[in-house]
Scaffold this motif. Structure first.
Motif, mmCIF file in Angstrom:
data_model
loop_
_atom_site.group_PDB
_atom_site.id
_atom_site.type_symbol
_atom_site.label_atom_id
_atom_site.label_comp_id
_atom_site.label_asym_id
_atom_site.label_seq_id
_atom_site.Cartn_x
_atom_site.Cartn_y
_atom_site.Cartn_z
ATOM 1 N N LEU A 11 -14.777 -45.999 -16.871
ATOM 2 C CA LEU A 11 -15.496 -44.870 -17.706
ATOM 3 C C LEU A 11 -14.577 -44.213 -18.509
ATOM 4 O O LEU A 11 -15.200 -43.502 -19.367
ATOM 5 N N ALA A 12 -13.389 -44.123 -18.414
ATOM 6 C CA ALA A 12 -12.430 -43.466 -19.328
ATOM 7 C C ALA A 12 -12.422 -44.047 -20.693
ATOM 8 O O ALA A 12 -11.774 -43.323 -21.538
ATOM 9 N N LYS A 13 -12.862 -45.287 -20.792
ATOM 10 C CA LYS A 13 -12.799 -46.025 -22.100
ATOM 11 C C LYS A 13 -14.094 -45.274 -23.093
ATOM 12 O O LYS A 13 -14.975 -44.870 -22.501
ATOM 13 N N SER A 14 -13.692 -45.354 -24.357
ATOM 14 C CA SER A 14 -14.785 -44.961 -25.293
ATOM 15 C C SER A 14 -15.871 -45.645 -25.182
ATOM 16 O O SER A 14 -16.203 -47.045 -25.067
ATOM 17 N N ALA A 15 -17.052 -44.707 -25.179
ATOM 18 C CA ALA A 15 -18.568 -45.217 -25.506
ATOM 19 C C ALA A 15 -19.175 -46.222 -24.131
ATOM 20 O O ALA A 15 -19.858 -47.013 -24.135
ATOM 21 N N VAL A 16 -18.640 -45.931 -23.123
ATOM 22 C CA VAL A 16 -18.838 -46.863 -21.829
ATOM 23 C C VAL A 16 -19.863 -46.088 -21.092
ATOM 24 O O VAL A 16 -19.870 -44.829 -21.013
ATOM 25 N N THR A 17 -21.014 -46.870 -20.733
ATOM 26 C CA THR A 17 -21.855 -46.520 -19.947
ATOM 27 C C THR A 17 -21.741 -47.304 -18.426
ATOM 28 O O THR A 17 -21.297 -48.256 -18.479
ATOM 29 N N GLU A 18 -22.344 -46.689 -17.302
ATOM 30 C CA GLU A 18 -22.465 -47.438 -16.116
ATOM 31 C C GLU A 18 -23.896 -47.487 -15.921
ATOM 32 O O GLU A 18 -24.701 -46.636 -15.942
ATOM 33 N N GLU A 19 -24.383 -48.591 -15.548
ATOM 34 C CA GLU A 19 -25.536 -48.985 -14.989
ATOM 35 C C GLU A 19 -25.975 -49.898 -13.827
ATOM 36 O O GLU A 19 -25.067 -50.278 -13.456
ATOM 37 N N LEU A 20 -27.014 -49.745 -13.324
ATOM 38 C CA LEU A 20 -27.244 -50.741 -12.153
ATOM 39 C C LEU A 20 -28.499 -51.712 -12.585
ATOM 40 O O LEU A 20 -29.586 -51.738 -12.082
#
Length: 119
Positions: A11-20
């Motif tokens: 998540l610290a990386k640029s433009a990253v999202t987390e999803e399920l």
């Protein structure tokens, strides 16, 4: 590296999202809408699927046969499953593999998409 550290690093990386997208037990990390890391939330042994250059993927599998295997439920030529529970790989090595996966996905994007996401 535990799940918390893996999640924070991604998540610290640029433009990253987390999803399920595959259900509540599988956490996906995406950059610009493209998958670069995938992990199970309810596995007894923590692992992460990461994109990898095919030649490098094969070299890693040969060097770490019990830790890095062809990607589970993924294109086995381009994805590895990396087990985190055995301590064979250092956190620095795992971070480098995550960075490689992220970089491959970003490199595969059009310039327009990269610019849209500030990459």
């Amino acid at each position: 590296m535990d799940l918390y550290a893996l999640r924070n690093y991604c998540l610290a990386k640029s433009a990253v999202t987390e999803e399920l997208p595959f259900g509540p037990e599988t956490l996906a990390f995406k950059v610009g809408g493209k998958l670069f890391a995938l992990t199970g939330l309810e596995q007894p042994d923590l692992s992460v699927n990461l994109k990898c250059d095919p030649e490098r993927a094969q070299q890693l599998r040969e060097r770490y046969p019990d830790t890095i295997i062809p990607g589970y439920h993924m294109n086995k030529r381009h994805w590895n499953t990396v087990y985190l529970h055995d301590g064979i790989l250092s956190d620095q090595q795992l971070e480098e593999l995550i960075d490689h996966s992220y970089a491959l996905v970003v490199a595969g994007m059009s310039r327009k998409v990269r610019e849209l996401h500030g990459l």
